[in-house]
Design a protein around this motif. Structure first.
Motif: not given
Ligand SMILES: [Zn+2]
Length: 128
Positions: A73, A75, A77, A104, A107
């Motif tokens: 992801c 973010c 992840y 995700c 987030c």
């Molecule tokens: Zn994420």
């Protein structure tokens, strides 16, 4: 046929490695196949056996290990989906749909698939 051309590639690689090692035979081959690779292992093995007929790889034991899909992801992840039940992973279509619906866990954003499409020759065991 998709699997046949992949089997050709694997066979050529196996033979090249066997030659480099002056092998008299190929004992076993371990393949890693991503669960999203759209490869039918039965067809792949059947194609390989057909190709290997009459070669030094004809008696090779071909093992297949499946690589679980992984996602990442924006973010930061990233994770592996190895907790997918066999039921979910039963068909590639449902597995792809399952992943496409996933958000995700950190987030809640949209994830993208970062692995699980590979086809790798993991190990080749040869006879000298
Ligand atoms: Zn994420």
């Amino acid at each position: 046929m998709h699997e046949y051309s992949l089997a050709c590639e694997i066979f050529e690689n196996v033979m090249a490695i066997a030659q480099e090692n002056n092998a008299s035979g190929v004992r076993s081959i371990t393949l890693k196949i991503g669960r999203l690779a759209h490869i039918n292992p039965d067809q792949l093995l059947f194609s390989f056996e057909t190709l290997a007929e009459g070669s030094i790889a004809k008696d090779a034991q071909v093992n297949v290990e499946f690589v679980p899909p992984s996602i990442e992801c924006e973010c930061g992840y990233s994770g592996t989906l190895d907790d997918i039940s066999d039921e979910t992973a039963d068909t590639e279509t449902s597995l792809c749909e399952y992943i496409a619906r996933m958000n995700c866990p950190v987030c809640g954003g949209i994830t993208k698939i970062s692995g699980g499409r590979e086809l790798i020759i993991q190990t080749i065991e040869v006879e000298q």
